[in-house]
Write an enzyme that holds these catalytic residues in place. Structure first.
Site, mmCIF file in Angstrom:
data_model
loop_
_atom_site.group_PDB
_atom_site.id
_atom_site.type_symbol
_atom_site.label_atom_id
_atom_site.label_comp_id
_atom_site.label_asym_id
_atom_site.label_seq_id
_atom_site.Cartn_x
_atom_site.Cartn_y
_atom_site.Cartn_z
ATOM 1 C CE LYS A 17 -2.019 -1.171 3.959
ATOM 2 N NZ LYS A 17 -1.412 -2.591 4.271
ATOM 3 N NE ARG A 92 -4.734 -1.623 9.845
ATOM 4 C CZ ARG A 92 -3.635 -1.051 9.186
ATOM 5 N NH1 ARG A 92 -3.563 -0.143 8.784
ATOM 6 N NH2 ARG A 92 -2.610 -1.818 9.064
ATOM 7 N NE ARG A 131 7.723 -2.199 6.196
ATOM 8 C CZ ARG A 131 6.425 -2.178 6.435
ATOM 9 N NH1 ARG A 131 5.728 -1.967 5.311
ATOM 10 N NH2 ARG A 131 5.746 -2.798 7.442
ATOM 11 N NE ARG A 164 6.205 -0.403 9.977
ATOM 12 C CZ ARG A 164 5.039 -0.294 9.359
ATOM 13 N NH1 ARG A 164 4.769 0.570 8.186
ATOM 14 N NH2 ARG A 164 3.965 -1.045 9.633
ATOM 15 N NE ARG A 175 1.847 -5.160 11.224
ATOM 16 C CZ ARG A 175 3.154 -4.771 10.170
ATOM 17 N NH1 ARG A 175 4.388 -5.210 10.552
ATOM 18 N NH2 ARG A 175 2.929 -4.140 9.140
#
Ligand code: AP5
Length: 216
Positions: A17, A92, A131, A164, A175
């Site tokens: 996203k 969400r 990431r 992160r 998640r």
């Protein structure tokens, strides 16, 4: 070429996203509303909201609907959102979607499309755990798929890259579970409204080209 559009980007953590938003924002004057980024900014500024959100985010849980919806409502009322917006990571839950619907009706600025980025879990976990984000400008990299030219350094601004805290394998798995339980129902919700566009392609350039064609 994309015309002015009001878009929602839905997808599991790591679905791309933020990456696809970044590419589109470099070409088109959309407002970008990422609830994750807004919350991380609250954490950075050590606000009361940031301290409360930090605990939930580190555990991979959602921040309460009313809190996030209030932040988005305030952002959508700003004039730049009249030129088109990308909502990245919001709504969400069904309740958030209902609150968004109310806000957009009040603001007389309806949604055009909801883009669902559908990616296999295995690839999502690979992407998340590899990431890296730039501490200074927020640019997104990936040690496996989209590495920076110099390890640990942002190509764009020279800032330091970091992982992160919610991108550990354990939190990433939580998640994903939260996504399937709380966010997946939105796919049906927007399908019934005739707004859903599902993207299964995983090559970022092909995704952007397909969106430009579909949304022209
Ligand atoms: P948020 O920041 O929104 O995280 P997320 O939804 O979990 O999504 P991500 O940012 O992890 O993934 P992405 O889809 O943007 O993927 P990206 O482009 O970075 O939310 C964080 C937390 O905040 C939540 O857990 C929650 O606690 C809270 N929160 C936020 N919104 C909330 C809400 N509405 N309600 C309640 N709580 C909320 O890509 C991932 C990686 O893959 C990158 O390394 C990238 O380089 C790579 N990649 C992406 N696309 C490709 C591609 N096509 N090819 C190769 N590599 C790719």
């Amino acid at each position: 070429m994309l015309k002015q559009k009001n878009l929602i980007f839905i997808g599991a953590p790591g679905a791309g996203k933020g990456t696809i938003s970044g590419i589109l924002l470099a070409k088109y004057p959309f407002a970008h509303i990422s609830t994750g980024d807004i919350l991380r900014d609250e954490i950075k500024r050590d606000t009361q909201l940031g301290r409360e959100a930090s605990v939930l985010m580190k555990a991979g849980k959602l921040v309460p609907d009313e809190v996030v919806a209030g932040m988005v409502r305030a952002r959508l009322a700003q004039p730049d959102c009249q030129k088109g917006f990308i909502l990245d990571g919001f709504p969400r839950t069904i309740h958030q979607a209902d609150l968004l619907g109310e806000a957009l009706r009040e603001l007389n600025n309806p949604l055009d499309r909801v883009i669902y980025f559908k990616v296999d879990d295995e690839l999502l976990l690979q992407r998340l755990t590899a990431r890296q984000n730039c501490r200074k400008c927020g640019e997104i990299y990936n040690k496996l798929f989209m590495p920076s030219k110099v390890e640990g350094v942002c190509d764009k601004c020279g800032g330091e890259l970091f992982q992160r805290p919610d991108d550990s394998l354990e939190t990433a798995k939580s998640r994903l579970e939260v996504f399937y339980k709380q966010t997946q129902p939105l796919i049906d919700y927007y399908e019934k409204q005739g707004l859903l566009l599902t993207v299964t392609e995983t090559d970022k350039d092909k995704i952007v080209a397909a969106l430009e064609q579909e949304l022209a």
